[in-house]
Scaffold this motif. Structure first.
Motif, PDB file in Angstrom:
ATOM      1  N   MET A   1       0.822  -1.182   0.000  1.00  0.00           N
ATOM      2  CA  MET A   1       0.000   0.000   0.000  1.00  0.00           C
ATOM      3  C   MET A   1       0.870   1.251   0.000  1.00  0.00           C
ATOM      4  O   MET A   1       0.590   2.182  -0.737  1.00  0.00           O
ATOM      5  CB  MET A   1      -0.939  -0.001   1.197  1.00  0.00           C
ATOM      6  CG  MET A   1      -1.852   1.200   1.161  1.00  0.00           C
ATOM      7  SD  MET A   1      -2.754   1.580   2.635  1.00  0.00           S
ATOM      8  CE  MET A   1      -4.022   0.395   2.675  1.00  0.00           C
ATOM      9  N   LEU A   2       1.938   1.266   0.809  1.00  0.00           N
ATOM     10  CA  LEU A   2       2.811   2.434   0.850  1.00  0.00           C
ATOM     11  C   LEU A   2       3.602   2.586  -0.433  1.00  0.00           C
ATOM     12  O   LEU A   2       3.903   3.709  -0.840  1.00  0.00           O
ATOM     13  CB  LEU A   2       3.755   2.341   2.047  1.00  0.00           C
ATOM     14  CG  LEU A   2       3.082   2.520   3.412  1.00  0.00           C
ATOM     15  CD1 LEU A   2       4.106   2.366   4.521  1.00  0.00           C
ATOM     16  CD2 LEU A   2       2.414   3.876   3.500  1.00  0.00           C
ATOM     17  N   SER A   3       3.939   1.477  -1.098  1.00  0.00           N
ATOM     18  CA  SER A   3       4.679   1.588  -2.356  1.00  0.00           C
ATOM     19  C   SER A   3       3.790   2.213  -3.426  1.00  0.00           C
ATOM     20  O   SER A   3       4.263   2.984  -4.268  1.00  0.00           O
ATOM     21  CB  SER A   3       5.191   0.224  -2.807  1.00  0.00           C
ATOM     22  OG  SER A   3       4.114  -0.621  -3.139  1.00  0.00           O
ATOM     23  N   GLY A   4       2.487   1.903  -3.414  1.00  0.00           N
ATOM     24  CA  GLY A   4       1.565   2.529  -4.358  1.00  0.00           C
ATOM     25  C   GLY A   4       1.459   4.026  -4.125  1.00  0.00           C
ATOM     26  O   GLY A   4       1.420   4.812  -5.069  1.00  0.00           O
ATOM     27  N   PHE A   5       1.433   4.431  -2.837  1.00  0.00           N
ATOM     28  CA  PHE A   5       1.393   5.849  -2.502  1.00  0.00           C
ATOM     29  C   PHE A   5       2.675   6.533  -2.960  1.00  0.00           C
ATOM     30  O   PHE A   5       2.646   7.623  -3.529  1.00  0.00           O
ATOM     31  CB  PHE A   5       1.196   6.038  -0.995  1.00  0.00           C
ATOM     32  CG  PHE A   5       1.165   7.481  -0.572  1.00  0.00           C
ATOM     33  CD1 PHE A   5       0.079   8.280  -0.891  1.00  0.00           C
ATOM     34  CD2 PHE A   5       2.222   8.036   0.131  1.00  0.00           C
ATOM     35  CE1 PHE A   5       0.046   9.611  -0.510  1.00  0.00           C
ATOM     36  CE2 PHE A   5       2.192   9.355   0.513  1.00  0.00           C
ATOM     37  CZ  PHE A   5       1.101  10.149   0.192  1.00  0.00           C
ATOM     38  N   LYS A   6       3.811   5.874  -2.746  1.00  0.00           N
ATOM     39  CA  LYS A   6       5.099   6.416  -3.172  1.00  0.00           C
ATOM     40  C   LYS A   6       5.119   6.580  -4.688  1.00  0.00           C
ATOM     41  O   LYS A   6       5.572   7.608  -5.193  1.00  0.00           O
ATOM     42  CB  LYS A   6       6.231   5.493  -2.720  1.00  0.00           C
ATOM     43  CG  LYS A   6       7.599   5.933  -3.152  1.00  0.00           C
ATOM     44  CD  LYS A   6       8.646   4.928  -2.721  1.00  0.00           C
ATOM     45  CE  LYS A   6       9.939   5.162  -3.441  1.00  0.00           C
ATOM     46  NZ  LYS A   6      10.902   4.093  -3.239  1.00  0.00           N
ATOM     47  N   ASP A   7       4.624   5.578  -5.419  1.00  0.00           N
ATOM     48  CA  ASP A   7       4.578   5.668  -6.876  1.00  0.00           C
ATOM     49  C   ASP A   7       3.692   6.828  -7.322  1.00  0.00           C
ATOM     50  O   ASP A   7       4.017   7.547  -8.270  1.00  0.00           O
ATOM     51  CB  ASP A   7       4.065   4.360  -7.485  1.00  0.00           C
ATOM     52  CG  ASP A   7       5.047   3.216  -7.315  1.00  0.00           C
ATOM     53  OD1 ASP A   7       6.245   3.484  -7.056  1.00  0.00           O
ATOM     54  OD2 ASP A   7       4.605   2.052  -7.428  1.00  0.00           O
ATOM     55  N   PHE A   8       2.567   7.018  -6.625  1.00  0.00           N
ATOM     56  CA  PHE A   8       1.657   8.111  -6.962  1.00  0.00           C
ATOM     57  C   PHE A   8       2.328   9.463  -6.743  1.00  0.00           C
ATOM     58  O   PHE A   8       2.240  10.352  -7.584  1.00  0.00           O
ATOM     59  CB  PHE A   8       0.391   8.004  -6.112  1.00  0.00           C
ATOM     60  CG  PHE A   8      -0.499   9.214  -6.207  1.00  0.00           C
ATOM     61  CD1 PHE A   8      -1.252   9.453  -7.342  1.00  0.00           C
ATOM     62  CD2 PHE A   8      -0.586  10.107  -5.144  1.00  0.00           C
ATOM     63  CE1 PHE A   8      -2.069  10.567  -7.432  1.00  0.00           C
ATOM     64  CE2 PHE A   8      -1.396  11.213  -5.229  1.00  0.00           C
ATOM     65  CZ  PHE A   8      -2.138  11.434  -6.374  1.00  0.00           C
ATOM     66  N   ILE A   9       2.994   9.625  -5.625  1.00  0.00           N
ATOM     67  CA  ILE A   9       3.622  10.901  -5.289  1.00  0.00           C
ATOM     68  C   ILE A   9       4.766  11.213  -6.249  1.00  0.00           C
ATOM     69  O   ILE A   9       4.969  12.366  -6.614  1.00  0.00           O
ATOM     70  CB  ILE A   9       4.129  10.887  -3.824  1.00  0.00           C
ATOM     71  CG1 ILE A   9       2.942  10.841  -2.870  1.00  0.00           C
ATOM     72  CG2 ILE A   9       5.009  12.086  -3.518  1.00  0.00           C
ATOM     73  CD1 ILE A   9       2.045  12.049  -2.935  1.00  0.00           C
ATOM     74  N   LEU A  10       5.509  10.208  -6.651  1.00  0.00           N
ATOM     75  CA  LEU A  10       6.688  10.435  -7.474  1.00  0.00           C
ATOM     76  C   LEU A  10       6.386  10.443  -8.974  1.00  0.00           C
ATOM     77  O   LEU A  10       7.298  10.575  -9.781  1.00  0.00           O
ATOM     78  CB  LEU A  10       7.762   9.397  -7.156  1.00  0.00           C
ATOM     79  CG  LEU A  10       8.319   9.491  -5.736  1.00  0.00           C
ATOM     80  CD1 LEU A  10       9.359   8.408  -5.502  1.00  0.00           C
ATOM     81  CD2 LEU A  10       8.929  10.859  -5.487  1.00  0.00           C
ATOM     82  N   ARG A  11       5.122  10.262  -9.353  1.00  0.00           N
ATOM     83  CA  ARG A  11       4.780  10.362 -10.770  1.00  0.00           C
ATOM     84  C   ARG A  11       5.042  11.773 -11.248  1.00  0.00           C
ATOM     85  O   ARG A  11       4.856  12.745 -10.530  1.00  0.00           O
ATOM     86  CB  ARG A  11       3.319  10.001 -11.013  1.00  0.00           C
ATOM     87  CG  ARG A  11       3.113   8.524 -10.997  1.00  0.00           C
ATOM     88  CD  ARG A  11       1.761   8.052 -11.412  1.00  0.00           C
ATOM     89  NE  ARG A  11       0.750   9.036 -11.719  1.00  0.00           N
ATOM     90  CZ  ARG A  11      -0.533   8.812 -11.606  1.00  0.00           C
ATOM     91  NH1 ARG A  11      -0.964   7.648 -11.157  1.00  0.00           N
ATOM     92  NH2 ARG A  11      -1.413   9.734 -11.924  1.00  0.00           N
ATOM     93  N   GLY A  12       5.434  11.902 -12.490  1.00  0.00           N
ATOM     94  CA  GLY A  12       5.803  13.198 -13.039  1.00  0.00           C
ATOM     95  C   GLY A  12       4.691  14.219 -13.022  1.00  0.00           C
ATOM     96  O   GLY A  12       4.908  15.375 -12.698  1.00  0.00           O
ATOM     97  N   ASN A  13       3.458  13.808 -13.336  1.00  0.00           N
ATOM     98  CA  ASN A  13       2.395  14.795 -13.415  1.00  0.00           C
ATOM     99  C   ASN A  13       2.017  15.356 -12.043  1.00  0.00           C
ATOM    100  O   ASN A  13       1.563  16.478 -11.941  1.00  0.00           O
ATOM    101  CB  ASN A  13       1.173  14.247 -14.149  1.00  0.00           C
ATOM    102  CG  ASN A  13       0.644  12.964 -13.553  1.00  0.00           C
ATOM    103  OD1 ASN A  13       1.215  12.419 -12.608  1.00  0.00           O
ATOM    104  ND2 ASN A  13      -0.448  12.486 -14.103  1.00  0.00           N
ATOM    105  N   VAL A  14       2.197  14.587 -10.977  1.00  0.00           N
ATOM    106  CA  VAL A  14       1.909  15.104  -9.636  1.00  0.00           C
ATOM    107  C   VAL A  14       2.936  16.167  -9.260  1.00  0.00           C
ATOM    108  O   VAL A  14       2.592  17.220  -8.724  1.00  0.00           O
ATOM    109  CB  VAL A  14       1.888  13.960  -8.593  1.00  0.00           C
ATOM    110  CG1 VAL A  14       1.761  14.504  -7.187  1.00  0.00           C
ATOM    111  CG2 VAL A  14       0.756  12.995  -8.895  1.00  0.00           C
ATOM    112  N   ILE A  15       4.199  15.916  -9.585  1.00  0.00           N
ATOM    113  CA  ILE A  15       5.250  16.891  -9.284  1.00  0.00           C
ATOM    114  C   ILE A  15       5.057  18.139 -10.133  1.00  0.00           C
ATOM    115  O   ILE A  15       5.178  19.264  -9.637  1.00  0.00           O
ATOM    116  CB  ILE A  15       6.634  16.253  -9.498  1.00  0.00           C
ATOM    117  CG1 ILE A  15       6.842  15.145  -8.450  1.00  0.00           C
ATOM    118  CG2 ILE A  15       7.743  17.289  -9.406  1.00  0.00           C
ATOM    119  CD1 ILE A  15       8.055  14.303  -8.656  1.00  0.00           C
TER     120      ILE A  15
END
Length: 164
Positions: A1-15
């Motif tokens: 679950m935390l790895s999915g959150f990490k992937d979401f946060i580090l996606r280019g469009n979120v940044i």
């Protein structure tokens, strides 16, 4: 679950979105300052008010023992902020995007610079090599043409046809 959150946060469009929000906030501060300090003070001077925030109208009460002030200066400042932001977005984002979309719809891309001399020379060499390969394939020797025209040295630097 935390790895999915990490992937979401580090996606280019979120940044990219986070950067856009920060730049938007800074831009809003600039527009607000221009609107309030420049245009607001000009409007306040025209109406002989202390600043745009105090610009308003006194309305006497029905009984005559006091007055109520209706302040509309902050509303004028907010409208000015909106108009400035809308104008900047329209002229710097919407107009260029509409132009680009119109060019793409016509099938024409914006003009690109002519290739440099280096690129033209490399393209000419490529075309000459392709012509040599085509002529070598039709020439004497194996069905694929001779080794020099078909690609040069074989394995371990040997010249001639490649072993099968």
């Amino acid at each position: 679950m935390l790895s999915g959150f990490k992937d979401f946060i580090l996606r280019g469009n979120v940044i990219d979105l986070a950067i856009a929000v920060v730049i938007g906030a800074a831009f809003t501060a600039i527009v607000t300052a221009i609107s309030t300090d420049v245009f607001g003070n000009l409007i306040a001077a025209i109406f002989d008010a202390e600043d745009i925030g105090t610009l308003g109208v006194d309305i006497p009460s029905r009984t005559g023992d006091g007055a109520t002030t209706v302040v509309f200066g902050t509303t004028i400042a907010a409208v000015l902020n909106f108009l400035i932001v809308a104008a900047v977005l329209y002229f710097l984002v919407v107009v260029p995007m509409n132009r680009l979309l119109a060019l793409r719809k016509q099938g024409a891309e914006p003009d690109v610079a002519a290739p440099s001399e280096d690129v033209l020379l490399l393209q000419e060499i490529r075309d000459l090599l392709a012509a040599q390969r085509a002529a070598g394939a039709a020439g004497p020797g194996a069905p694929g043409g001779d080794a020099d025209a078909a690609g040069g040295a074989g394995p371990a630097g040997q010249r001639g046809p490649h072993p099968s």
